[in-house]
Scaffold this motif. Structure first.
Motif, PDB file in Angstrom:
ATOM      1  N   HIS A 101       0.806  -1.145  -0.091  1.00 12.99           N
ATOM      2  CA  HIS A 101       0.008   0.170   0.097  1.00 12.99           C
ATOM      3  C   HIS A 101       0.715   1.164  -0.113  1.00 12.99           C
ATOM      4  N   GLU A 102       1.903   1.333   0.958  1.00  7.74           N
ATOM      5  CA  GLU A 102       2.687   2.552   0.970  1.00  7.74           C
ATOM      6  C   GLU A 102       4.093   2.011   1.220  1.00  7.74           C
ATOM      7  N   GLN A 132       6.237   1.042   3.298  1.00 11.21           N
ATOM      8  CA  GLN A 132       6.677   1.056   4.618  1.00 11.21           C
ATOM      9  C   GLN A 132       6.880  -0.469   4.997  1.00 11.21           C
ATOM     10  N   LEU A 146       1.619   0.643   9.641  1.00 10.74           N
ATOM     11  CA  LEU A 146       1.220   1.980   9.394  1.00 10.74           C
ATOM     12  C   LEU A 146      -0.312   2.240   9.328  1.00 10.74           C
ATOM     13  N   HIS A 147      -0.913   1.308   8.625  1.00  7.87           N
ATOM     14  CA  HIS A 147      -2.462   1.218   8.280  1.00  7.87           C
ATOM     15  C   HIS A 147      -2.992   0.059   8.714  1.00  7.87           C
ATOM     16  N   GLN A 148      -2.341  -0.825   9.146  1.00  8.60           N
ATOM     17  CA  GLN A 148      -3.034  -2.056   9.619  1.00  8.60           C
ATOM     18  C   GLN A 148      -3.806  -2.872   8.515  1.00  8.60           C
ATOM     19  N   ALA A 169      -8.375  -3.935   3.234  1.00  7.82           N
ATOM     20  CA  ALA A 169      -8.039  -2.993   2.860  1.00  7.82           C
ATOM     21  C   ALA A 169      -7.222  -1.982   4.007  1.00  7.82           C
ATOM     22  N   PRO A 170      -6.321  -1.201   3.615  1.00  8.50           N
ATOM     23  CA  PRO A 170      -6.265  -0.789   2.347  1.00  8.50           C
ATOM     24  C   PRO A 170      -5.307  -1.250   1.418  1.00  8.50           C
ATOM     25  N   CYS A 199      -4.509  -3.783  -1.479  1.00  8.40           N
ATOM     26  CA  CYS A 199      -4.937  -4.599  -2.462  1.00  8.40           C
ATOM     27  C   CYS A 199      -4.316  -5.523  -3.518  1.00  8.40           C
TER      28      CYS A 199
END
Lengths: 103, 410
Positions: free
Chosen positions: A46-47, A49, A65-67, A80-81, A83
């Motif tokens: 996703h990013e 990280q 970072l965003h789980q 998500a996030p 994919c």
């Protein structure tokens, strides 16, 4: 050409946890799970990280970072996030050493 | 008059709307899905606007919720640069600004919010930050000017302050309350945050009343009750007003957001609301809460998709948010009152500090504050402890030799 690379000692990774392994210009995540050792690409899709501070729960790694969640054994993106799946790498344990196979 | 008909129509091309659209497809929804957005841009994530976008480290393509081909491959139609004028709930239609009528089976309101504004007339140099366009304009000014005043000491304001310091500006934060983060965090933790900013050179003016912006053609200062702040750029971050006008005109219940149940249903069986604009029943807290967070936008998007697909879910996830300031990250799980008791693990000096927050002897929240993502794992386990209703002994929470993960199994 494939290449088995020594990644770490088995004792370096706590139970149900992971460590970061950098080799040449790439970085990987090496996991110790109830089902054995596994390896995936190090960065969340996703990013940019690294997953090293992520939480391992069973066969799942959560990005710090965003789980976003991935299945460790297959690299499959689970929620998500994220994919896009993680690339996975074959692992073998010889004695107390963990090797990953890098293309 | 031109007319279209879709299965699910989503008003609002932000995080919650986009997530709802993709979640519908993931759940096998096969009818048509259309997202209408007022901005001309495809849905993007807002957290980077005050950070990487402001510092020019990320472009629009880096922050899209999904890339454009994904909308095609999931058969999700984007109608961008379109404004919805009104909803006609009896007819199950919406009317756009250009007169186009769109019929729907299900309607999702993901209308977000807009920045709360100061009463003073805005002059050049004064900014609000909500959209990608706002961030681009502010970023350009931060490169050109030297002295930034951040009005509002919440998460967004502090993130902008950190970004501006990293860009070399002089930065001060002006806060009306006696301290920053008053609505979000206990005083001790807010003091830690302030200490970090002060070490980086940010100055703070708390309990400060703004009398007005000073300047002729553009901002030159901000007049407080007792002093003039020298500033050539200002950012106002004093909260969000939910965009509820369409819902109100449509006759839906509104109370600090569009009122919904735990799955995002409004009083109309065909209309749902998600994200910043929704005041939804929260199953964990057993009351309605309007939350402005990235996690909430995603989870509510998924919840309404489940509801539309006939699946049963509940909105019971413990709230979680993060903020990145300098090379430190900050994560919060749960909700708590300002009088809560703190149990700490680690230390800021070691670059990793966790606070477990108890209210009346019950674990109600976890806050982590550390370099990079060092605190993520502990906060996540704390979030799971909350979710499972665990209440470990204080001494175990404070003892770094006790594995937090093992506390999950107590």
């Amino acid at each position: 050409m494939t290449n088995w690379v020594l990644a770490c000692d088995t004792a370096e990774i706590d139970e149900e946890d992971l460590i970061r392994f950098d080799h040449e210009d790439k970085t990987y995540a090496i996991y110790n799970t109830d089902n054995g050792f596994f390896a995936t690409a190090g960065y969340c899709t996703h990013e940019v990280q690294h997953l090293e501070d992520g939480l391992v729960i069973g066969n799942v790694i959560e990005c710090p970072l965003h789980q976003g969640r991935f299945e460790i054994s297959s690299g499959k993106a689970l929620s998500a996030p994220v994919c896009e799946d993680l690339v996975t790498f074959p692992v073998k344990v010889e004695g107390d050493q963990v090797y990953i196979q890098i293309v | 008059m031109a007319e279209l008909k879709v299965g699910t129509l989503i008003i609002g091309a932000g995080q919650a709307g986009a997530r709802a659209a993709f979640a519908l497809r993931e759940k096998g929804y096969s009818d048509s899905v259309c997202i209408i957005g007022e901005e001309a841009l495809p849905p993007y994530e807002r957290p980077p606007l005050s950070k990487a976008v402001l510092r020019d480290e990320k472009g629009l393509s880096d922050i899209l919720v999904r890339d454009l081909p994904a909308y095609d491959s999931h058969n999700i139609q984007l109608m961008l640069g379109s404004r919805v004028e009104k909803i006609l709930p009896e007819a199950q239609k919406v009317q756009l600004g250009d007169g186009l009528m769109i019929g729907y089976d299900k309607l999702i309101l993901a209308t977000g919010g807009r920045p709360r504004q100061l009463p003073d007339k805005v002059m050049p140099g004064v900014h609000y930050l909500r959209s990608h366009g706002d961030a681009i304009q502010l970023s350009a000014e931060l490169k050109q000017y030297k002295k930034l005043a951040v009005i509002g000491g919440g998460f967004i304001g502090l993130e902008v302050a950190a970004s501006a310091r990293q860009m070399g500006l002089e930065v001060c934060v002006i806060e009306a309350a006696p301290r920053v983060l008053q609505r979000s965090l206990p005083e001790k933790i807010a003091a830690d945050v302030v200490a970090l900013h002060e070490a980086k050179g940010v100055t703070f003016h708390c309990s400060a009343r703004i009398h007005g912006f000073v300047g002729d053609d553009r901002l030159s200062g901000i007049q407080l009750e007792d002093q003039l702040i020298d500033a050539d750029v200002a950012v106002v971050g004093i909260g969000l007003i939910p965009n509820t006008e369409l819902a109100e005109v449509a006759g839906l219940a509104v109370d600090n957001g569009i009122c919904t149940d735990a799955q995002g249903r409004t009083g109309n069986p065909n209309i749902y609301a998600v994200g910043d604009c929704a005041n939804s029943y929260h199953s964990y807290y057993q009351r309605s809460i309007r939350m402005e967070s990235w996690q909430n936008a995603n989870l509510q998007g998924e919840a309404v998709a489940a509801a539309i697909c006939g699946e049963s879910t509940d909105n019971s996830a413990v709230p979680w948010l993060w903020s990145d300031q300098y090379d430190w990250s900050f994560q919060v799980a749960g909700m708590f009152d300002s009088q809560a008791q703190l149990i700490s693990r680690g230390s800021a000096e070691e670059g990793k500090l966790i606070y477990f927050i108890h209210s009346d002897g019950v674990l109600t929240g976890v806050v982590g504050w550390g370099k990079g993502t060092s605190i993520a794992k502990d906060v996540r386990v704390g979030q799971m402890l909350l979710q499972q209703g665990k209440n470990p002994p204080f001494e175990m929470l404070a003892d770094e030799n006790v594995s937090l993960k093992k506390l999950l199994k107590l």
